[in-house]
Each structure stands twice: as structure tokens, then as C-alpha cells.
Design a protein around this motif. Sequence first.
Motif, PDB file in Angstrom:
ATOM      1  N   GLU A   6       0.824  -1.214   0.000  1.00 19.43           N
ATOM      2  CA  GLU A   6       0.000   0.000   0.000  1.00 19.43           C
ATOM      3  C   GLU A   6       0.856   1.261   0.000  1.00 19.43           C
ATOM      4  N   GLU A   7       1.898   1.297   0.837  1.00 27.06           N
ATOM      5  CA  GLU A   7       2.772   2.467   0.918  1.00 27.06           C
ATOM      6  C   GLU A   7       3.561   2.652  -0.369  1.00 27.06           C
ATOM      7  N   LYS A  10       1.278   3.966  -3.102  1.00 27.78           N
ATOM      8  CA  LYS A  10       0.984   5.382  -2.895  1.00 27.78           C
ATOM      9  C   LYS A  10       2.146   6.246  -3.353  1.00 27.78           C
TER      10      LYS A  10
END
Length: 180
Positions: A6-7, A10
Motif C-alpha cells: 500500500e505504501e 501510494k
Amino acid sequence: MRPLTEEESKAVFTKLANYIGKNLVHLIDRPDEPYCFRLQKDRVYYVSESSMRLGISVARPNLVSLGTCFGKFSKSGKFKLHITALDYLAQYAKFKVWIKPNGEMPFLYGNHIVKAHLGRITEDTPEHQGVVVFSMSDIPLGFGVTARSTVDTRKLDPTAIIVFHQADVGEYLRDEETLF
């Protein structure tokens, strides 16, 4: 090769959105076949799902590259775009800059773009916005970040920096041992 966390996703999409904006959707939802981003040895690759499925059969240590390398993560976790992503950035770029023929060589040697070398710029380009740099004959040369907005560039002197250099096609020669 593994999917992005997820990081990581992003960080990649934030950096890409700085250059192509809402056209980011066109990278993922393509009409020909679906594409995805995958991570291999701190490098992010843009690969078709059919090629990715074929690449699964290769052991991770033996896999050198698959698809197009869009960039890499530094040891501190920041994402840096590579020049290999230029074809896709140029295709979907929101803001563009064209430089005169006398400004091409200084840019390809890694220098910033000054106002004297500026040919055209997309209207309403904000400050600190990612732009793709083209020659006057519409050949993509690299990408960078604007130092000033379009309105501010009109009242600057010819030696003022307009675009900060990020990457250019000259990196294929200068950084060929570390690029891939």
C-alpha cells in the motif's frame, strides 16, 4: 517479483500523478490488455499481466527484468522515476515544455532549462509541477519540475531557470551501468 504494498503504491502513484495527473487511469485500464506494477529488487516494473504470469515461472534470483522499469525505491523509501518511463510519461503528460535546438544539448548533458532555451510551454502550468520536455520537433527528451509558473516565466531574464532537470535520454549513456 511481487505486487506493490500500500505504501509503495501510494509513493509510485503520487510521483506519476505529478507528471500525468488524471491520465494515470489510462496506464492501468488499457484497452488492449490489463497492465500492473510489480517490484523486483527495489525497482518498479510496468508489465502486462500475461507477461507477468509467464515471468512467475522464472526464479527470483534469475529474473533480471520484466516489462518497463518505471523507477526505483531508494534505501530511505522514496521513489525515483527513471528515464525508461519517458515513453509513457510523454504519451499521457498533462504539462509539456518544448526547448529550442540550442537548448537540447545542455539539457541532455544534465543541466536545467533556462528561459533563453524555452521554445513553448503549456498554458497555466503551475510552479513545482512535473513536465515532460520535448524538442521543437516533438521528440521527448526527458522530464523535470517547473521552477516557476507560466505567468511568472514571462517576466524573467533569459538566464533564469525555468525547469529543474530530473532525467533525460542522455542518461542511457551516462548511467548505463546502474540504470538497469
